[in-house]
Design an enzyme around this catalytic site. Structure first.
Site, PDB file in Angstrom:
ATOM      1  CB  CYS A 224      -0.931   0.007   1.202  1.00 14.02           C
ATOM      2  SG  CYS A 224      -1.923  -1.482   1.324  1.00 14.02           S
TER       3      CYS A 224
ATOM      4  CG  HIS B 247      -3.305   3.099   2.421  1.00  8.19           C
ATOM      5  ND1 HIS B 247      -3.931   2.755   1.241  1.00  8.19           N
ATOM      6  CD2 HIS B 247      -3.262   1.960   3.177  1.00  8.19           C
ATOM      7  CE1 HIS B 247      -4.239   1.466   1.283  1.00  8.19           C
ATOM      8  NE2 HIS B 247      -3.854   0.969   2.448  1.00  8.19           N
TER       9      HIS B 247
ATOM     10  CG  ASN C 263      -6.821  -1.311   1.563  1.00 11.05           C
ATOM     11  OD1 ASN C 263      -6.160  -0.775   0.678  1.00 11.05           O
ATOM     12  ND2 ASN C 263      -6.276  -1.853   2.634  1.00 11.05           N
TER      13      ASN C 263
END
Ligand code: UT7
Length: 361
Positions: A115, A255, A285
Site C-alpha cells: 500500500c 492511504h 482498500n
C-alpha cells in the site's frame, strides 16, 4: 536534461464500473453490512470486469493524467507503476502500460511496497527528476486485488477493491512541487500481511492452490496497531524534512485502509478531519491505488486546488510506510510545448552544423 522541481501537471483515476456492496458480500460470506461499516467505514468497492486487469486500469488512469498535462505519450521519459497485484510476476506492469500508451521513448518499471507503493514511486520519480535523469514521469498506483481475494475468508475479502490513479510529474520551476518524501520498512513483519505462494520461496503447485496460499492473508489487528503510529511518525518526518508546519497543510490524503485508522492518525497528529480526504466508503482498500484515486477525485471535485499543500501518508505490507509533502499544481506547464519546439529546433540546427563542419586539418 533540464532540471527542476517535480511538479504535478496532470492527474486521473479509473474505477471499474462493477459496484459490489456490503449487502452483495453478505450473500457470499458470513458477514454483515453493519460489521463492515462499523469496523472499516467501507460501504462498497469496485471489482474489475472480465478482461480488465491492473495494466488496463493503470493505462486508463494514465491516459487521463497525460491528457490533463497535455503531454504526448511519445514525450514521456519514465513510467512507474506501484502495485502488489501486477499482471504478471514479470514483465513489469509498467512495461505493459508503456506499450498500451505508445510511450515509445519511456523507461518503465514497477515499484512494489504494497500500500506504500504510490508514495514510494513518487519518491523515486521525484529523485530522478531532481537529478536530471528524467524530465517527466507518469506515476501510477494500480491494483486488481479482487483476483487475490479468498471469498471464503471474511477477514480479508470484505476489505479490498480494484482501481487505478495516476499523476504526471514534470521538471519545472513553476512551483516547489514535491517538497519531501520519506520511506521506511520493517521486513520482519512481512508475514502479517502477505500472499504466501506463487513466488520463488513457495512456488505455485496444485497443493498451494488447493490450500488457497495464492490469496491475501492478513492478521488485521496487529497491522492496525502498527499502521497508526507509523503513519503519524512518517507524516511528522516528511513535514520536518520539508520544513513545513502541520498548520500549513491544506489537505491530508492518507492511504484508505480503514476509516478508524485514518481517524486515529488525524487525532494523533491533532489534524482536523475536515481537511482529510476519506473515500474508503466507496472504494474500499485499493492498496497502491488508494492515494492517487483520492488525489485525483479531490482535484476533480475542487477539494484540492492549485497552490494547496498536500500531505500524503501511507502504510502497508512489507511492512512499509512513508509520507510525502507537495505543493499541488495540477495544470499543464504553460510554456512546455513552446520550449520543446525551441529545443528541437536548436538540436536540428546543431545536427546540421555538425554535418557541414569541416574536419580539422
Ligand atoms: O492496507 C494495508 C494495511 N491494512 C490495514 O491497515 C488493515 C488494518 N486492520 C484493520 O483494518 C482491522 O484490523 C480489520 C478491519 C481488518 C479488522 O477489524 P478489527 O476490529 O481489528 O477486528 P478483529 O480482527 O479483531 O475481529 C473481531 C471479530 C472476530 O470475531 P471473534 O474472534 O471476536 O469472534 C472476527 O472473526 O470480527 C470477526 N470478523 C468478522 N465478522 C463479520 C472478522 N471479519 C469479519 C467480517 N464480518 N467480515
Amino acid at each position: 536534461m533540464p532540471r527542476g522541481n517535480a511538479v504535478v501537471t496532470g492527474y486521473g483515476f479509473y474505477a471499474p464500473s462493477r459496484v459490489v456492496t456490503n449487502h452483495d458480500l453478505e450473500k457470499m460470506v458470513d458477514t454483515s453490512d453493519e460489521w463492515i461499516t462499523s469496523r472499516t467505514g467501507i460501504k462498497e468497492r469496485r471489482f474489475a470486469a472480465q478482461g480488465e486487469n491492473t495494466s488496463t486500469m493503470a493505462t486508463r488512469a494514465a491516459k487521463i493524467a497525460l491528457e490533463r498535462a497535455r503531454l504526448r505519450p511519445q514525450d514521456v521519459d519514465l513510467i512507474i507503476v506501484g502495485t502488489c497485484s501486477p499482471d504478471y510476476l514479470f514483465p513489469a506492469t509498467a512495461c505493459l502500460v508503456q506499450d498500451a500508451l505508445g510511450a515509445e521513448h519511456a523507461g518503465a518499471f514497477d515499484v512494489e511496497a504494497a500500500c506504500t507503493s504510490f508514495v514510494s514511486a513518487i519518491a523515486v520519480a521525484n529523485g530522478m527528476i531532481l537529478a536530471g535523469s528524467a524530465r517527466n514521469a507518469v506515476v501510477i498506483g494500480a491494483e486488481c486485488l479482487s483476483r487475490l481475494l479468498d471469498f471464503k475468508d471474511r477477514n480479508t475479502c470484505v476489505l479490498f477493491g480494484d482501481g487505478a490513479g495516476a499523476v504526471v510529474l514534470e521538471a519545472s520551476n513553476a512551483s516547489v512541487g514535491v517538497e519531501s518524501a520519506v520511506l521506511h520498512a520493517d521486513g520482519s513483519k512481512g508475514e502479517l500481511l502477505y500472499v504466501k505462494a506463487g513466488g520463488s520461496r513457495v512456488p505455485a503447485t496444485n497443493e498451494t492452490v488447493a490450500q488457497g496460499q495464492h490469496f491475501i492473508r492478513m492478521q488485521g489487528g496487529e497491522v492496525f496497531k502498527l499502521a497508526v503510529k507509523s503513519m503519524a511518525d512518517a507524516a511528522e518526518e516528511a513535514l520536518a524534512e520539508a520544513g513545513v508546519g502541520l498548520d500549513e497543510i491544506d489537505l491530508m490524503v492518507p492511504h484508505q485502509a480503514n476509516v478508524r485508522i485514518i481517524d486515529a492518525v488525524a487525532k494523533r497528529l491533532h489534524f482536523p478531519m475536515e481537511k482529510v480526504i476519506v473515500n474508503i466508503q466507496r472504494y474500499g482498500n485499493t492498496s497502491a491505488a488508494s492515494i492517487p484515486i483520492a488525489l485525483a477525485e479531490a482535484a476533480e471535485t475542487g477539494k484540492l486546488k492549485k497552490g494547496d499543500r498536500v500531505l500524503l501518508v501511507a502504510f502497508g505490507g512489507g511492512f512499509t510506510w512513508g509520507a510525502a509533502v507537495m505543493e499541488w499544481w495540477g495544470v499543464p506547464i504553460p510554456d512546455r510545448r513552446e520550449k520543446t519546439i525551441v529545443e528541437r529546433a536548436a538540436r536540428t540546427v546543431d545536427d546540421l552544423l555538425d554535418r557541414v563542419r569541416l574536419p580539422s586539418p
